[in-house]
Design a protein around this motif. Sequence first.
Motif, PDB file in Angstrom:
ATOM      1  N   UNK A  10      28.360  48.416  56.513  1.00  0.00           N
ATOM      2  CA  UNK A  10      27.652  49.393  57.343  1.00  0.00           C
ATOM      3  C   UNK A  10      27.920  50.818  56.866  1.00  0.00           C
ATOM      4  N   UNK A  11      29.147  51.095  56.478  1.00  0.00           N
ATOM      5  CA  UNK A  11      29.497  52.428  55.968  1.00  0.00           C
ATOM      6  C   UNK A  11      28.697  52.738  54.704  1.00  0.00           C
ATOM      7  N   UNK A  12      28.628  51.760  53.802  1.00  0.00           N
ATOM      8  CA  UNK A  12      27.880  51.973  52.560  1.00  0.00           C
ATOM      9  C   UNK A  12      26.385  52.141  52.823  1.00  0.00           C
ATOM     10  N   UNK A  13      25.849  51.350  53.737  1.00  0.00           N
ATOM     11  CA  UNK A  13      24.432  51.452  54.061  1.00  0.00           C
ATOM     12  C   UNK A  13      24.120  52.779  54.760  1.00  0.00           C
ATOM     13  N   UNK A  90      23.034  66.455  53.412  1.00  0.00           N
ATOM     14  CA  UNK A  90      22.974  65.017  53.109  1.00  0.00           C
ATOM     15  C   UNK A  90      24.243  64.554  52.407  1.00  0.00           C
ATOM     16  N   UNK A  91      24.770  65.359  51.503  1.00  0.00           N
ATOM     17  CA  UNK A  91      26.020  65.006  50.821  1.00  0.00           C
ATOM     18  C   UNK A  91      27.188  64.993  51.801  1.00  0.00           C
ATOM     19  N   UNK A  92      27.268  66.002  52.658  1.00  0.00           N
ATOM     20  CA  UNK A  92      28.339  66.036  53.667  1.00  0.00           C
ATOM     21  C   UNK A  92      28.266  64.818  54.589  1.00  0.00           C
ATOM     22  N   UNK A  98      30.800  57.410  54.850  1.00  0.00           N
ATOM     23  CA  UNK A  98      31.487  56.483  53.960  1.00  0.00           C
ATOM     24  C   UNK A  98      32.943  56.299  54.383  1.00  0.00           C
ATOM     25  N   UNK A  99      33.517  57.322  55.014  1.00  0.00           N
ATOM     26  CA  UNK A  99      34.884  57.231  55.543  1.00  0.00           C
ATOM     27  C   UNK A  99      34.922  56.544  56.904  1.00  0.00           C
TER      28      UNK A  99
END
Length: 113
Positions: A10-13, A90-92, A98-99
């Motif tokens: 889920x984090x990766x998605x 989007x990067x933030x 991801x964490x």
Amino acid sequence: MNDVTSSSEDHNLAMLTHLSGILLGFIVPLIIWLTNKDKADKAWLTAQAVEALNFQITIAIAYVAGSVLMAILIGFLIIPLVILANLIFCILAGIAVNKGESYRYPFALRLVK
């Protein structure tokens, strides 16, 4: 705030959902939201997809406004700022989710709930 009930998948998605907004706009967040909105075990992922979707809708509206304002030349300043804001936020968001942290964009129209 860390979410201990969501999986690494889920984090990766969720990270992919947020980062896809840089190139693909609201398409990927919309797909993720529509495919997971009725799954109780995917509540965190769905919430992140809604957040990304709302932000990308806001960005799309800003692009349209900037394009219209190009007629009076201010749009040439607005469009690069919108592109930069989209890239940075989007990067933030991708790093945060991801964490395992929930991310909320500092400005976005809350159109989808």
